[in-house]
Design a protein around this motif. Structure first.
Motif, PDB file in Angstrom:
ATOM      1  N   GLY A 181       0.822  -1.204   0.000  1.00 39.64           N
ATOM      2  CA  GLY A 181       0.000   0.000   0.000  1.00 39.64           C
ATOM      3  C   GLY A 181       0.851   1.247   0.000  1.00 39.64           C
ATOM      4  N   ARG A 182       0.207   2.394   0.099  1.00 40.44           N
ATOM      5  CA  ARG A 182       0.959   3.643   0.158  1.00 40.44           C
ATOM      6  C   ARG A 182       1.563   3.781   1.547  1.00 40.44           C
ATOM      7  N   PRO A 183       2.830   4.178   1.600  1.00 41.03           N
ATOM      8  CA  PRO A 183       3.541   4.208   2.888  1.00 41.03           C
ATOM      9  C   PRO A 183       2.738   4.887   3.989  1.00 41.03           C
ATOM     10  N   GLU A 184       2.082   5.987   3.691  1.00 39.05           N
ATOM     11  CA  GLU A 184       1.400   6.745   4.749  1.00 39.05           C
ATOM     12  C   GLU A 184       0.182   5.987   5.278  1.00 39.05           C
ATOM     13  N   ASN A 185      -0.229   4.922   4.561  1.00 37.75           N
ATOM     14  CA  ASN A 185      -1.376   4.138   5.034  1.00 37.75           C
ATOM     15  C   ASN A 185      -0.974   2.960   5.913  1.00 37.75           C
ATOM     16  N   VAL A 186       0.300   2.611   5.894  1.00 34.98           N
ATOM     17  CA  VAL A 186       0.689   1.371   6.557  1.00 34.98           C
ATOM     18  C   VAL A 186       0.590   1.504   8.075  1.00 34.98           C
ATOM     19  N   MET A 187       1.272   2.493   8.633  1.00 31.34           N
ATOM     20  CA  MET A 187       1.215   2.696  10.085  1.00 31.34           C
ATOM     21  C   MET A 187       0.002   3.569  10.366  1.00 31.34           C
ATOM     22  N   HIS A 188      -1.167   2.975  10.448  1.00 37.15           N
ATOM     23  CA  HIS A 188      -2.382   3.801  10.477  1.00 37.15           C
ATOM     24  C   HIS A 188      -2.790   4.306  11.859  1.00 37.15           C
ATOM     25  N   ARG A 189      -2.114   3.812  12.897  1.00 38.12           N
ATOM     26  CA  ARG A 189      -2.423   4.303  14.256  1.00 38.12           C
ATOM     27  C   ARG A 189      -1.148   4.249  15.070  1.00 38.12           C
ATOM     28  N   SER A 190      -0.892   5.253  15.890  1.00 41.57           N
ATOM     29  CA  SER A 190       0.233   5.090  16.819  1.00 41.57           C
ATOM     30  C   SER A 190      -0.283   4.356  18.053  1.00 41.57           C
ATOM     31  N   VAL A 191       0.607   3.624  18.672  1.00 41.14           N
ATOM     32  CA  VAL A 191       0.257   2.797  19.817  1.00 41.14           C
ATOM     33  C   VAL A 191       1.304   3.000  20.904  1.00 41.14           C
ATOM     34  N   ALA A 192       0.850   3.207  22.141  1.00 43.30           N
ATOM     35  CA  ALA A 192       1.767   3.345  23.275  1.00 43.30           C
ATOM     36  C   ALA A 192       1.117   2.698  24.479  1.00 43.30           C
ATOM     37  N   ALA A 193       1.898   2.428  25.500  1.00 43.34           N
ATOM     38  CA  ALA A 193       1.347   1.720  26.653  1.00 43.34           C
ATOM     39  C   ALA A 193       1.956   2.230  27.935  1.00 43.34           C
ATOM     40  N   VAL A 194       1.190   2.105  28.993  1.00 40.73           N
ATOM     41  CA  VAL A 194       1.668   2.551  30.304  1.00 40.73           C
ATOM     42  C   VAL A 194       1.008   1.695  31.387  1.00 40.73           C
ATOM     43  N   SER A 195       1.683   1.578  32.511  1.00 44.81           N
ATOM     44  CA  SER A 195       1.069   0.886  33.641  1.00 44.81           C
ATOM     45  C   SER A 195       0.536   1.904  34.628  1.00 44.81           C
ATOM     46  N   VAL A 196      -0.570   1.558  35.250  1.00 48.99           N
ATOM     47  CA  VAL A 196      -1.108   2.372  36.338  1.00 48.99           C
ATOM     48  C   VAL A 196      -1.456   1.423  37.475  1.00 48.99           C
ATOM     49  N   GLY A 197      -1.581   1.969  38.676  1.00 49.71           N
ATOM     50  CA  GLY A 197      -1.914   1.078  39.781  1.00 49.71           C
ATOM     51  C   GLY A 197      -2.341   1.858  40.997  1.00 49.71           C
ATOM     52  N   VAL A 198      -2.909   1.138  41.927  1.00 50.41           N
ATOM     53  CA  VAL A 198      -3.275   1.757  43.201  1.00 50.41           C
ATOM     54  C   VAL A 198      -2.212   1.357  44.219  1.00 50.41           C
ATOM     55  N   VAL A 199      -1.490   2.358  44.712  1.00 55.83           N
ATOM     56  CA  VAL A 199      -0.437   2.111  45.693  1.00 55.83           C
ATOM     57  C   VAL A 199      -0.774   2.934  46.938  1.00 55.83           C
ATOM     58  N   ALA A 200      -0.784   2.299  48.068  1.00 58.92           N
ATOM     59  CA  ALA A 200      -1.131   2.981  49.311  1.00 58.92           C
ATOM     60  C   ALA A 200      -2.450   3.731  49.148  1.00 58.92           C
ATOM     61  N   GLY A 201      -3.388   3.107  48.412  1.00 51.59           N
ATOM     62  CA  GLY A 201      -4.715   3.686  48.246  1.00 51.59           C
ATOM     63  C   GLY A 201      -4.806   4.758  47.186  1.00 51.59           C
ATOM     64  N   GLU A 202      -3.684   5.109  46.559  1.00 54.41           N
ATOM     65  CA  GLU A 202      -3.653   6.217  45.612  1.00 54.41           C
ATOM     66  C   GLU A 202      -3.422   5.736  44.184  1.00 54.41           C
ATOM     67  N   PRO A 203      -4.255   6.137  43.244  1.00 55.85           N
ATOM     68  CA  PRO A 203      -4.010   5.786  41.836  1.00 55.85           C
ATOM     69  C   PRO A 203      -2.771   6.510  41.321  1.00 55.85           C
TER      70      PRO A 203
END
Lengths: 241, 241, 241, 241, 241, 241
Positions: free
Chosen positions: D153-175
């Motif tokens: 396909g056309r190069p600009e169509n290949v990577m159609h979404r950026s994707v990133a990730a992160v962890s979150v959590g509740v520590v000592a009752g706090e998000p």
């Protein structure tokens, strides 16, 4: 139809049992049934596996294997494949059970013996040759233990039965003793029999390789096998004397 | 300090090369360096591994293994452990490289030879005995291919160099040729050398087992090793004639 | 024929030894020989493997591995293949033996150190870079043990020899020091040499990759290698000061 | 209770994305989330696995691993253990699914990309750092394919979404956003979230490590995670410009 | 677009929990969610793994597997392949974590329970059925321990939360509860949710199988899942009374 | 001494053969011999393994396994151990050979059938129940192939012999039919017999578990076994009608 090597149907191939073939093991026998050649070694270790500790009983186990070019075409090594195949497992278990029938594990005391049966050259009957040779190697290992006064019972009580094995089969409609490879490959029925020196059975394993077999055929094969095992028992006695 | 078997420092143990020890393989040699006993078989298959197809070149590879009771105490089988150990891998690779130096893979044509070197009894120098015996087995396999007119080149061009190997080491301060197990276990330096029949090197692998070694020691060991390899090359020539 | 990077035949590539590259290990060095980049970490554990307990001696072992895309084309992970390959085994064993030559295991006392050498980028000489870097990581781990007063001997006695390694080879007929990947791939002879800081040998491993080599060639290569190792020993001293 | 590094609950650790860290791969990124350091490489091969041939679709897969001493105490290598552990499998599969969400496999055409994410140093959030870095490495690999005109396909169509990730959590009752190892080890709830650059979800994986969590807690954590992912998407854009 | 079996979007399939399906295990439940059929057994052993000894805490772990022909086409056995696959690992870990949330390991005392969840027939939702059934099997095993007075705490404190699980997904744009295989295979979003009997979350695992999902979609799916889990908790209560 | 369940020495336990127990497989039978419960499925695939292609012959193979808690105490999964055990291998091979005796592989044509026999609950005689049930499952799979006109021969020729199996043994000196677990564990002799519907033998496997056995004992056991197999053949006929 004559047998490939001209034998009569109820004749064994030439059998040799060479004791002390290797220098390291406590017992070591090169057994030959015709061109089949198996090195049987008995390795003694003090003590028994964990699950048997404190039982006062010894343990005997066996491992069977073939060199890659023991056969007509080369087989891949099981070590390289990373797993022991079904046939190898099955034969190792058969040899172990058979030899445990020859020995009084209480009189052995908490000692372990591993019987390694390595086929150097295969021409049919490798498992039966292995059992027949391993009995002699085990006997020598027990004698070695006796010399070190490491047995729990009296030496003459430990090896309480001799054990030998032979294959029989129906080839071209005829019951035959001690099949070589070419006969084994064309047998309609194939029976491996393990007997004591007095003709009782330890194991009977029969397979209709190309079809099924009648009670009459089974009876004829058992007769042949018992006679063959008695001859092998005699050969074992001679080798040990 | 005399050697355990009374040899002079620059003497090999008695060497025997028994061709045709097994009947199935295209080449088969039982090689003995004193009590060390290795069965070397050469198995031919038509064609080459996929990655080499169409290259016009043949392939030679080797696998080394020990029977569990080849040694003084029993080792577990690598097939049962489910993996080939580092030492086995290393020696198999060494044997393969060494034998490939003896053969013109182009003249071999698209045929493959697997060299199986199984140690039946170990008393030091198993890898060098294996290389020395495998050369003779490979030679016989090439002759077998020549008889079937399956070589790409002229038979006399295929095995273009003879290859033999010997271990040398410094024991009790003295450089010695062809160490047996007891010497190997106490050697300060241990060197395995693979040479051609004209004294050139194929492989040199030296290890300071208990410390380090000087250039002078290395030179003395190389001298011993080359002389030993030339003697082995002579034994190979005799065996093949 | 000039070298790909314009070096003289007896010149090393630029060498860097970055201590403390990782924060968790007791010793950690990123070693670079040109574009070859290996992360060497030293992990200390109290105590020794079971077979060594009560001996009063410590233990040092090594594991070498490559990231899958350290090389020009991606290799499958050994974890996914389910087995460690022969080359990996061989190099891990070489690194372990080499580093044990640098340390007095009695002075170390019953502590264990695992040296992990992970190739992040490969351009020839990964095993020699690994040995050179692992020496520095091991030194730092011993210093860490000294600071905790966990050594059996006096700290200055533990690391009793420095150890470094370099590859040499004959390329286009010319003996060259510290081959990069392109040179290594076309070398006629390839020699890996591990030396102490005073120019004695710990290991010598030479292979005629495409043929054989004469005593004269071996001598020239050993000269080059010893000189290269002395330069590396100097770089180690600087890094540690 | 303040965070160990003094951050506000909704702040990321310092994030760096170093492109071209290795020279061999088609895409290569060293990603750092604080002390967590992951080398992400993208390896392109022409063609697709057999089961996908002729589909016109490309394939993207991932493998995650940790160096043995990336962590505070050394872990045994999975290659040495002979099997990939459950956690490794699980994370590799997560990374693969996440990155496939970023790419139009039809526009990629019958090309394959393997994303190797090797943790060089671990301090919590290794899987989310890996996803964030692998996106950039994949982007570079696609650019490399575009330059060779190998895309369907056309190069600009290949990577159609950026994707990133992160962890979150509740520590000592706090998000809290982007937990480091100490926080992760004491978190009551732990959530890994993979988002697109526009804040949609690709994956949500939440676990009540020490108990359970309410809908309200989940909502608060999702809010934090989406904001964090948008910041990471911005960092990716900068790195790629 | 109606559901394949005519259900309303927020309806479960018929659920049955057959206690005591096998005679040997301490707890044993055949759970059915429509045509999905999982045999859950709970096996008690006294004591805990080595790393947990002396902690006063019990241990609960789970193993999930499928019979080879539980599915529409036969899968190779993982025992024959020699390794447990990533999906199996992942689900086993999920079941173990989920069930540990239901039990007070301190009140359990140093006892271990293994939950084996073997899928006899698969039609979507096998992992959620497994969790739902394993809870009942675990409850029975704890009752068995109570009858033997082997618990550290009071029996009514051990199973301190009920746990059940269900899958939800967006199919043809519509959020649906408890997907069967056909729906699962075409779902755009797939979410597995583990809840307590009071509607709190234990695990949330959502994947955009064919794309991504918005916060609004996630909220709708969570609503459906919590309602479904409460219905399953009611079915568990009935089965246990 | 009466049998534990009050049966006469020559009586089978209650036998049930439930066809169509699972919905996915082409043949599926839950077979019960008393409390022993085995799920036998027959999975058809078009074509045969590579080594059999072009032969015109079909292929039938079998895999036997036990759920971990089919027995009184839990066994580790073979998938987790990473290898199939010797007993499993041996029984799988026995089932395969036995079923191949029932089918004309030429009339089957180049189709493959895998028979999976999974023991859900074990109380002695699992391998003989598996063979008896697998025959019915295979019959159904062949009927399925006939309905699709995928057989090479006429449907009535494909399943040319019925095959069933039973265990017999000497317990407390008395020959008994169809041992349950408690009897099997104390048997002096143990014999597994596979017969055709007309009382011919397919396999005979006898072991002196605690000693040896005479020809007279063997004869009595064979009589019992043949009678038992004929009863099972009748049960198979009823199930299939």
């Amino acid at each position: 139809m004559a047998r490939p090597d001209g034998r009569l149907p109820d004749h064994l191939r030439p059998v040799t049992l060479t004791r002390g073939w290797s220098t390291h093991p406590e017992g070591s026998v090169l057994v030959e049934f015709g061109a089949t050649r198996v090195l049987c070694t008995a390795s003694v270790t003090e003590g028994v596996p964990r699950w048997r500790k404190g039982s006062g009983l010894g343990w005997v186990t066996a491992e069977y294997a073939m060199l890659p070019r023991a056969t007509n075409t080369r087989s891949d090594r099981e070590s390289v494949k990373g797993r022991v195949g079904g046939r190898t497992h099955e034969i190792s278990r058969l040899i172990g059970r058979s030899l445990r029938a020859s020995i009084d594990l209480k009189a052995l005391g908490e000692n372990s013996v591993v019987l390694d049966c390595d086929v150097l050259q295969a021409d049919g009957g490798t498992r039966t040759a292995a059992i027949t040779g391993a009995y002699v190697a085990l006997y020598d290992a027990v004698t070695w233990l006796a010399a070190r006064r490491s047995l729990a019972g009296r030496p003459e009580n430990v090896m309480h039965r001799s054990v030998a094995a032979v294959s029989v089969g129906v080839v071209a409609g005829e019951p035959r003793l001690d099949l070589n490879y070419d006969e084994d490959a064309t047998a309609e029925v194939d029976l491996n029999v393990v007997c004591t020196g007095t003709g009782d059975f330890v194991e009977v394993q029969g397979t209709g390789e190309a079809g099924v077999f009648s009670r009459g055929q089974l009876d004829a094969l058992l007769d042949l096998a018992v006679a063959g095992c008695l001859d092998l028992a005699e050969a074992q006695r001679k080798a040990l004397s």
